[in-house]
Write an enzyme that holds these catalytic residues in place. Structure first.
Site, short mmCIF file in Angstrom:
data_model
loop_
_atom_site.label_atom_id
_atom_site.label_comp_id
_atom_site.label_asym_id
_atom_site.label_seq_id
_atom_site.Cartn_x
_atom_site.Cartn_y
_atom_site.Cartn_z
N CYS A 131 29.07 -18.33 -3.64
CA CYS A 131 28.02 -18.15 -2.78
C CYS A 131 28.33 -17.56 -1.40
CB CYS A 131 27.64 -19.59 -2.53
SG CYS A 131 28.95 -20.59 -1.61
N ASP A 373 18.99 -18.74 -0.33
CA ASP A 373 19.91 -19.56 -0.84
C ASP A 373 20.24 -18.94 -2.37
OD1 ASP A 373 21.36 -21.53 -1.89
OD2 ASP A 373 19.65 -23.01 -2.25
N HIS A 375 22.34 -20.23 -4.20
CA HIS A 375 23.00 -21.18 -5.48
C HIS A 375 21.74 -21.16 -6.31
CE1 HIS A 375 25.03 -22.21 -1.78
NE2 HIS A 375 26.12 -22.70 -2.34
#
Length: 490
Positions: A131, A373, A375
């Site tokens: 990430c 994001d 993820h």
């Protein structure tokens, strides 16, 4: 609070998981989280068990991080929202449309699965450990867009926003709800694609932007350049800023595929990646040392004595500043400075996040940060194909989180195209950093070069490892000093 899209259910069959707290087995390398040894070591082909593990991890990841459960992000209609230096007030459809085009035009880089095997391991996904690399990629991509595209460029195929509410927030009161929804125009921006994934959507129903905001570009040359920028971050060993290339560069700092990376290490990896790419002879990356930008080092890095042409005598520069905004948690006195920085046009975002959970911050509204994001585990896209799909590289589900949840370890990015821009940047950022609440600034600009202060040139073109980054407040200066990346991994 977070925006998500229910359509991500389609990825459960093949999808990804990021365990923030890895098992004891996977923690033994330097005490940090990492991929299981069976998946990351060795150069053999991944077996069927590994593939099934990866699919399970991918599916669980998308459930864990809210990509398969419907919820919405609320935006205050009465407070300005800042996105990459531009302010939006959601009191009209034109304002919402201006924000939509700006947000969706940002390059969104997430976990991918089933990409070519990473050298020295059997890994074919970065799910669960990559990430921070993805956040770093997004920051560099934003810098490249500002470097190569016209000011205020917008992607021609921006999709409608999904899972958002525009509300009038009321003053805080324990006996009254925090917000009151107003029907107005929010539904027209969510309903066309409410069941789609966060990177896709119908192009129907777009509102004509007001003259205040630029219209999306349909110029073939610009769209070809946009596609080229995205391809540089594709998950293929030949892409200059791919996970494959970054992992190779990470080996010089003692990292390997499956390890977690901190924001300072990633900053130096990005510097090295740009320096090694011949296509960017007119772009340099500078990484600040110990909360200090040495102007002399930046000037030396960017000035080229080999030409008499003034237009070619200065390299554009991306400045990366690794900082620590407190001890174990964010020092609240720095919040106003972070807001001031995000208000600047020269700011290209912040690599940060929550503890062991990296995010790419690109703006804020009230006391909440706006972010992209990484993820979300998606299938790999073959960027070597001429007309590969761009939809999965752009997100239309904005998310927010409270400043109080921000991890203090982060890297702030800036871009200056010309020497005059750099001088303006130094002035504007210095003003943004001044705060009556905090005696010690987040970082500083200093005349001269680092070597004049006993520091060697780790931030220019050398291939040294990253310098230690110390917190800039008195309390942290008295604590034991070490690499920020050893402190808190995002």
């Amino acid at each position: 609070m977070n925006s998500v899209s229910p359509s991500a259910v389609q990825y459960i069959v093949g999808g990804g998981v990021h365990e923030d707290k890895p098992s004891a087995q996977s923690r033994r390398h330097n005490g940090h989280g990492s991929a299981p040894d069976g998946l990351r070591e060795g150069s053999g082909e991944p077996d069927e068990v590994d593939r099934l593990k990866a699919k399970f991890m991918s599916a669980w990841n998308n459930v864990k991080y809210g990509w398969t459960v419907k919820s919405k992000t609320s935006f205050n209609k009465t407070s300005p929202l800042i996105l990459l230096g531009q302010s939006y007030l959601f009191n009209s459809e034109d304002e919402v449309d201006g924000f939509r085009q700006a947000f969706v035009s940002c390059v969104w880089l997430t976990y991918r699965r089933e990409f070519p095997q990473l050298e020295g391991s059997s890994l074919t996904t970065d799910c669960g450990w990559g990430c921070m690399l993805r956040s770093g990629q997004m920051l560099l991509a934003q810098g490249l867009l500002q470097h190569l595209m016209p000011p205020d460029w917008r992607w021609a195929d921006c999709h409608p926003l999904t899972d958002v509410d525009f509300e009038v927030l009321k003053p805080r009161s324990p006996s009254r709800p925090a917000a009151m929804s107003l029907p107005s125009f929010s539904s027209s921006w969510t309903s066309p694609v409410s069941q789609r994934d966060p990177s896709s959507g119908s192009s129907e129903g777009h509102r004509r932007p007001s003259a205040q905001y630029p219209a999306a570009s349909h110029e073939p040359q610009l769209e070809a350049l946009h596609r080229k920028v995205v391809s540089w971050f594709g998950d293929h060993p030949s892409a200059p800023f791919s996970v494959h290339q970054l992992v190779e560069l990470g080996k010089e700092s003692g990292k390997r595929a499956g390890d977690w990376y901190g924001p300072s290490v990633v900053a130096h990896m990005l510097r090295k990646a740009v320096a090694r790419t011949a296509e960017f002879h007119n772009l340099a990356v500078y990484v600040a040392q110990d909360c200090t930008v040495y102007k002399g080092d930046v000037m030396r890095l960017c000035e080229s004595p080999l030409t008499q042409d003034l237009s070619e005598s200065w390299k554009s520069v991306i400045i990366l500043v690794p900082v620590r905004l407190g001890g174990e948690s964010l020092n609240p006195s720095y919040i106003e400075c972070v807001k001031n920085i995000l208000k600047l046009k020269c700011c290209i975002g912040i690599i940060g996040g929550k503890p062991k959970h990296s995010l790419f911050f690109i703006g804020f509204q009230d006391e909440q940060l706006l972010y992209l994001d990484p993820h979300y585990c998606q299938p790999v896209v073959d960027v070597t194909q001429g007309n590969f799909s761009l939809e999965s590289f752009h997100c239309n589900s904005p998310r927010k989180m409270n400043f109080s949840r921000m991890d203090p370890s982060c890297t702030i990015g800036f871009y200056a195209q010309t020497k005059r821009d750099f001088e303006s940047l130094c002035s504007a950022v210095s003003e943004a950093l001044s705060s009556p609440k905090e005696k010690y600034p987040i970082f500083t600009f200093v005349e001269g070069r680092g070597q004049n202060y006993g520091l060697e040139g780790q931030s220019g073109g050398s291939m040294d490892g990253p310098a230690n980054i110390f917190s800039c407040n008195r309390m942290s200066r008295n604590n034991k000093r070490g690499s920020t990346d050893e402190f808190v991994l995002l």
